[in-house]
Design an enzyme around this catalytic site. Structure first.
Site, short mmCIF file in Angstrom:
data_model
loop_
_atom_site.label_atom_id
_atom_site.label_comp_id
_atom_site.label_asym_id
_atom_site.label_seq_id
_atom_site.Cartn_x
_atom_site.Cartn_y
_atom_site.Cartn_z
N SER A 54 0.86 -1.17 0.00
CA SER A 54 0.00 0.00 0.00
C SER A 54 0.90 1.23 0.00
CB SER A 54 -0.90 0.00 1.24
OG SER A 54 -1.79 1.07 1.17
N LYS A 65 -4.13 1.59 -2.07
CA LYS A 65 -3.70 2.69 -1.20
C LYS A 65 -4.64 2.74 0.01
CE LYS A 65 -1.97 6.68 0.24
NZ LYS A 65 -0.67 6.67 0.93
N MET A 111 2.82 11.93 2.09
CA MET A 111 1.72 12.02 1.13
C MET A 111 0.45 12.55 1.79
SD MET A 111 3.45 11.01 -1.39
CE MET A 111 2.22 10.94 -2.68
N CYS A 155 0.13 5.24 9.84
CA CYS A 155 0.46 6.37 8.96
C CYS A 155 1.11 7.47 9.78
CB CYS A 155 -0.78 6.92 8.26
SG CYS A 155 -0.35 8.37 7.28
N SER A 193 6.75 3.01 6.82
CA SER A 193 7.95 3.85 6.73
C SER A 193 8.39 4.28 8.13
CB SER A 193 7.65 5.09 5.88
OG SER A 193 6.64 5.87 6.51
N GLY A 253 9.85 -3.28 3.37
CA GLY A 253 10.87 -2.32 3.78
C GLY A 253 12.18 -2.60 3.07
N GLY A 254 12.41 -1.89 1.99
CA GLY A 254 13.71 -1.96 1.33
C GLY A 254 13.94 -3.17 0.46
N THR A 307 8.92 1.27 -2.53
CA THR A 307 9.77 2.27 -3.20
C THR A 307 10.32 1.77 -4.53
OG1 THR A 307 10.37 3.13 -1.02
CG2 THR A 307 11.73 3.83 -2.86
O1 RRO Z 1 -0.19 8.60 2.79
C1 RRO Z 1 0.82 8.66 3.52
O2 RRO Z 1 1.39 9.73 3.79
C2 RRO Z 1 1.41 7.47 4.13
C3 RRO Z 1 0.68 6.46 4.74
BR1 RRO Z 1 -1.18 6.41 4.74
C4 RRO Z 1 1.35 5.42 5.42
O3 RRO Z 1 0.77 4.50 5.99
N1 RRO Z 1 2.70 5.46 5.42
C5 RRO Z 1 3.40 6.40 4.83
O4 RRO Z 1 4.63 6.37 4.88
N2 RRO Z 1 2.75 7.42 4.16
#
Ligand code: RRO
Length: 311
Positions: free
Chosen positions: A23, A47, A73, A130, A194, A249-250, A272
Site C-alpha cells: 500500500s 492505497k 503524502m 500512517c 515507513s 521495507g527496502g 519504493t
Molecule cells: O499517505 C501517507 O502519507 C502514508 C501512509 Br497512509 C502510510 O501508511 N505510510 C506512509 O509512509 N505514508
C-alpha cells in the site's frame, strides 16, 4: 526459469508468488490498480483509504533519495466507497485483492471494515501506522488505542484482518505489541510502515526537501531494510504460527526478498522499488529470488522460511 515454488498463502488466501505491491505507491486509482493487476504482483493491494476522499498533503511531498525516498503524502485517496465499487473490476485479474483502510478514529475503522466485510475483497489490512497526518498520532505507538481498535474491528465478520504496524526499536515494544495481538483474531501483520518523522535537508538551499510538516516525513527504501528485517524476525519469534507476517521495507531485489524469508515472512511487499522502477519489478524480483534459492538447492519457500541460522 527454474523449479522453485514461490507460491504461498496469507490467512488461507492463495498467492501465486511471494511478492506483491505495498500500500502506498501507484495504487490509488483504477488505472494504477489495473497496472498492478496486469503485473506479476501476487495480489492487488490498494492505497490506504479513509471515509471521505482526500487530496493529501501539499507538494512537494515525495522525493527520491539515493537509497530510497522520503515522503509525506498525507493519505491521498478516493474514499473507501470508490474502492468498494472497484472490487468486481479488480477481481477480474484473477488474483487476490487486498484493501488497506486507515481511519482517523475507531468509528471510522468500524464503518470501513464493516463495509469491506460485506464485499468480495480477499483480505483487509488495517493501517495503524500512517506517520504523516498533522495532529494524529500513529495508533501502533499507542498500545491502549491499539487494543481498543483491535477489539472493535476484529468482531465485525469472518474476512481475515491484518494490521500494518509501525517500526519498533525496543524489545519491550515488540513484546507489548505481540501480547496485544495474541488476544485478538488478527490473521496477519504487515511489518513495517515507513520510519516516520525523519528529516532530509538540502544544504545548498538550506531547506527541507519536502513541504509538509516542516520537512518531516516517512523514510522508505533500502535505508530501512535492517529495521524491517528486525521487526519481522522479532514478531516471528514472539507470535504463534496462527498470525502470519508480511514483510516490507527496502526490498528491491531477490536477495532482499530471501532475507525477509529467512527472518520469517510469509510474503513480502514492494513499495519504493515499484515507485521508482514500475511494474516490471515484481517479475524481476521473483525471478531473482527463484534463481538464488535454486542455486542453494531449495525447492520451495518452506525450505528457508524463518530458518535464519545462528552465528
Ligand atoms: O499517505 C501517507 O502519507 C502514508 C501512509 Br497512509 C502510510 O501508511 N505510510 C506512509 O509512509 N505514508
Amino acid at each position: 526459469m527454474n523449479n522453485v515454488d514461490l507460491s504461498t498463502q496469507i490467512a488461507g488466501v492463495a498467492l501465486d508468488s511471494y511478492i506483491m505491491n505495498a500500500s502506498g505507491p501507484k495504487c490509488t486509482n483504477l488505472e494504477e490498480l489495473t497496472v498492478i493487476g496486469e503485473s506479476n504482483s501476487a495480489a492487488i493491494m490498494t492505497k490506504s483509504c479513509t471515509i471521505a476522499p482526500r487530496e493529501g498533503n501539499p507538494l512537494p511531498r515525495y522525493q527520491d533519495l539515493p537509497l530510497g525516498s522520503i515522503q509525506s503524502m498525507g493519505l491521498p485517496n478516493l474514499g473507501y466507497k470508490a474502492y468498494l465499487e472497484m472490487i468486481p473490476a479488480l477481481k477480474q485479474h484473477g488474483k487476490p485483492v487486498v484493501v488497506s483502510i486507515s481511519g482517523f478514529s475507531v468509528e471510522d475503522n468500524i464503518e470501513m471494515v464493516s463495509a469491506f466485510q460485506q464485499s468480495d475483497v480477499d483480505l483487509i489490512e488495517v493501517n495503524f501506522s500512517c506517520p504523516n497526518i498533522v495532529g494524529k498520532a500513529q495508533v501502533a505507538y499507542d498500545f491502549e488505542q491499539t487494543e481498543k481498535s483491535l477489539a472493535a474491528i476484529t468482531a465485525l465478520g469472518d474476512k481475515p484482518i491484518g494490521i500494518k504496524l509501525a517500526p519498533y526499536f525496543d524489545m519491550s515494544h515488540f513484546i507489548a505489541m505481540a501480547n496485544i495481538l495474541k488476544r485478538y483474531p488478527v490473521k496477519f501483520i504487515t511489518c513495517i510502515n515507513s520510519i516516520g518523522n525523519t528529516l532530509v535537508i538540502d544544504p545548498i538551499t538550506e531547506q527541507p526537501i519536502i513541504k509538509p510538516k516542516g520537512g518531516f516525513g516517512g523514510l522508505c527504501g533500502e535505508y530501512i531494510k535492517p529495521i524491517g528485517l528486525a521487526n519481522v524476525r522479532a514478531f516471528r519469534q514472539l507470535l504463534d504460527d496462527d498470525i502470519q507476517i508480511i514483510g516490507v521495507g527496502g526490498i528491491s531485489n531477490g536477495v532482499d526478498a530471501f532475507e525477509y524469508l529467512l527472518a520469517g515472512a510469509d510474503a513480502v511487499q514492494v513499495a519504493t522499488c515499484f515507485e521508482k522502477q514500475g511494474p516490471n519489478c515484481f517479475q524481476r524480483i521473483e525471478a531473482e529470488l527463484a534463481l538464488f534459492m535454486a542455486n542453494k538447492g531449495y525447492d520451495c519457500l518452506a525450505d528457508a522460511k524463518g530458518r535464519l541460522k545462528p552465528l
